[in-house]
Design a protein around this motif. Structure first.
Motif, PDB file in Angstrom:
ATOM      1  N   HIS A 109      26.432  43.824  48.108  1.00 52.51           N
ATOM      2  CA  HIS A 109      26.257  42.448  47.632  1.00 52.51           C
ATOM      3  C   HIS A 109      27.453  42.060  46.886  1.00 52.51           C
ATOM      4  O   HIS A 109      28.191  42.759  46.175  1.00 52.51           O
ATOM      5  CB  HIS A 109      25.222  42.329  46.779  1.00 52.51           C
ATOM      6  CG  HIS A 109      24.993  42.911  45.490  1.00 52.51           C
ATOM      7  ND1 HIS A 109      24.789  44.140  45.323  1.00 52.51           N
ATOM      8  CD2 HIS A 109      25.435  42.590  44.404  1.00 52.51           C
ATOM      9  CE1 HIS A 109      24.916  44.709  44.010  1.00 52.51           C
ATOM     10  NE2 HIS A 109      25.405  43.577  43.340  1.00 52.51           N
ATOM     11  N   ASP A 111      27.932  39.809  43.281  1.00 55.18           N
ATOM     12  CA  ASP A 111      27.319  39.133  42.317  1.00 55.18           C
ATOM     13  C   ASP A 111      27.918  37.734  41.778  1.00 55.18           C
ATOM     14  O   ASP A 111      28.949  37.503  42.654  1.00 55.18           O
ATOM     15  CB  ASP A 111      27.359  40.009  40.804  1.00 55.18           C
ATOM     16  CG  ASP A 111      26.469  41.221  40.769  1.00 55.18           C
ATOM     17  OD1 ASP A 111      25.444  41.103  41.431  1.00 55.18           O
ATOM     18  OD2 ASP A 111      26.864  42.475  40.531  1.00 55.18           O
ATOM     19  N   ARG A 127      33.074  41.819  34.127  1.00 58.19           N
ATOM     20  CA  ARG A 127      31.924  42.811  33.941  1.00 58.19           C
ATOM     21  C   ARG A 127      32.434  44.348  33.646  1.00 58.19           C
ATOM     22  O   ARG A 127      33.280  44.543  34.002  1.00 58.19           O
ATOM     23  CB  ARG A 127      30.878  43.209  35.295  1.00 58.19           C
ATOM     24  CG  ARG A 127      29.945  44.184  34.928  1.00 58.19           C
ATOM     25  CD  ARG A 127      28.960  44.132  35.845  1.00 58.19           C
ATOM     26  NE  ARG A 127      28.106  43.085  36.065  1.00 58.19           N
ATOM     27  CZ  ARG A 127      27.100  42.390  36.623  1.00 58.19           C
ATOM     28  NH1 ARG A 127      27.082  43.163  37.831  1.00 58.19           N
ATOM     29  NH2 ARG A 127      26.602  41.460  36.717  1.00 58.19           N
ATOM     30  N   HIS A 163      30.027  44.885  46.655  1.00 56.45           N
ATOM     31  CA  HIS A 163      29.996  46.746  46.062  1.00 56.45           C
ATOM     32  C   HIS A 163      28.355  47.016  46.239  1.00 56.45           C
ATOM     33  O   HIS A 163      27.503  46.450  46.549  1.00 56.45           O
ATOM     34  CB  HIS A 163      30.174  46.490  44.650  1.00 56.45           C
ATOM     35  CG  HIS A 163      29.412  45.601  43.678  1.00 56.45           C
ATOM     36  ND1 HIS A 163      29.624  44.181  43.766  1.00 56.45           N
ATOM     37  CD2 HIS A 163      28.208  45.960  42.986  1.00 56.45           C
ATOM     38  CE1 HIS A 163      28.667  43.695  42.811  1.00 56.45           C
ATOM     39  NE2 HIS A 163      28.090  44.570  42.544  1.00 56.45           N
TER      40      HIS A 163
HETATM   41 CO    CO Z   1      26.032  43.949  41.358  1.00 55.46          CO
END
Ligand code: CO
Ligand code: YCP
Length: 287
Positions: A109, A111, A127, A163
């Motif tokens: 997916h 994010d 992140r 990822h």
């Molecule tokens: Co993710």
């Protein structure tokens, strides 16, 4: 910020163990468990916009409020000390303790897709992962590379590209996951030395070599089109994801295989479900 290993935190194992035994008593959120094939994904906010532990879904926090530690943070003083010492808190939106259950894989997916409505300066943009409890059977993947993050390492992680992760370990994989707002120099979000990353990108020693998927193996997976239906499509997805961690099926292997299985099946409902999942996880995710 693209994925790279920044450096290491020298973790005090005794103090960490003490915090983690307190953290075992937390009430974890099951938010985002729909991203998983296998057991749940659990998380607990240690730092958030607004300072509430909240539901665990980042879209349900008030991004207009200042960020601060949550009540759970008081139970893990050592981890909070490490966070304060290592990171620039002024741009920190969220810190989560995140657990991936044994035998689970994350559906590939992107994010941030659902954060479109949050204005730029407030939205999560960078992140960082710090694995706390992990082992050789836990993996990440992106850009058709499978790799490992080791305990204590600090990784910038590009969660805006597709990822996935896997926990083939017998115990929960436990990470600190930090989200920062956008800044001119993301590397400056990390205060501890070294002041520059030890590698640009995923270092070769972290990469797991995989043999090429054979034609027979590929055809075996595609032939699951003969049995796919709306009750088992997620099991088949889990199987295809697990295969990716062992065999190199080429770029976009997982979604490409799933979409082909759906198309070949002649089962309209299963095909529609696979398209729906693909849309949700990598194309667009409305609030
Ligand atoms: Co993710
Ligand atoms: C991750 N992304 O990639 C997380 C898991 C859903 C969002 C939960 O680790």
């Amino acid at each position: 910020m693209h994925t790279l290993r920044f450096g290491n935190i020298d973790l005090d194992e005794q103090r960490l163990a003490k915090d983690l035994s307190s953290a075992a008593e937390f009430e974890y959120s099951y938010a985002y468990s729909n991203y998983i094939c296998g057991g749940p994904w659990r998380s607990c906010m240690l730092w958030s916009v607004g300072g509430d532990t909240g539901s665990g879904l980042v879209t349900e926090y008030d991004h207009d409020r200042a960020s601060s530690k949550t009540p759970c943070a008081d139970e893990v003083p050592y981890l909070m000390e490490v966070i304060e010492h290592t990171f620039d808190l002024t741009h920190l939106n969220f810190v989560r303790l995140a657990l991936l259950s044994p035998g689970s894989v994350i559906i590939p997916h992107k994010d941030l897709l659902e954060l479109n409505r949050i204005s730029d300066p407030q939205r999560n943009a960078h992140r960082v992962h710090v694995p706390l409890r992990t082992d050789a059977d836990c993996y990440f993947t992106q850009d058709n590379i499978v790799y490992r993050m080791k305990a204590g390492e600090i990784w910038f992680f590009d969660s805006s590209t597709e990822h996935s992760a896997a926990c083939f370990s017998g115990t929960d994989r436990l990470h600190l996951m930090l989200d920062f707002t956008d800044v001119e120099d993301p590397l400056a979000l990390i205060k501890s030395s070294p002041s520059s990353p030890e590698s640009d990108g995923i270092p070769p020693e972290a990469v797991i070599p995989r043999p090429k998927l054979t034609d027979i193996e590929r055809e075996t997976l595609l032939s699951l089109a003969n049995i796919v239906d709306i009750h088992n499509y997620r099991d088949i997805l889990g199987l295809v994801i697990k295969t990716h961690y062992r065999k190199d099926g080429g770029p976009d292997f997982i979604w490409d295989t799933m979409l082909k299985i759906g198309a070949r099946s002649g089962d309209k409902a299963a095909d529609a479900k696979i398209h729906e999942l693909h849309e949700y996880f990598v194309i667009s995710r409305p609030l």
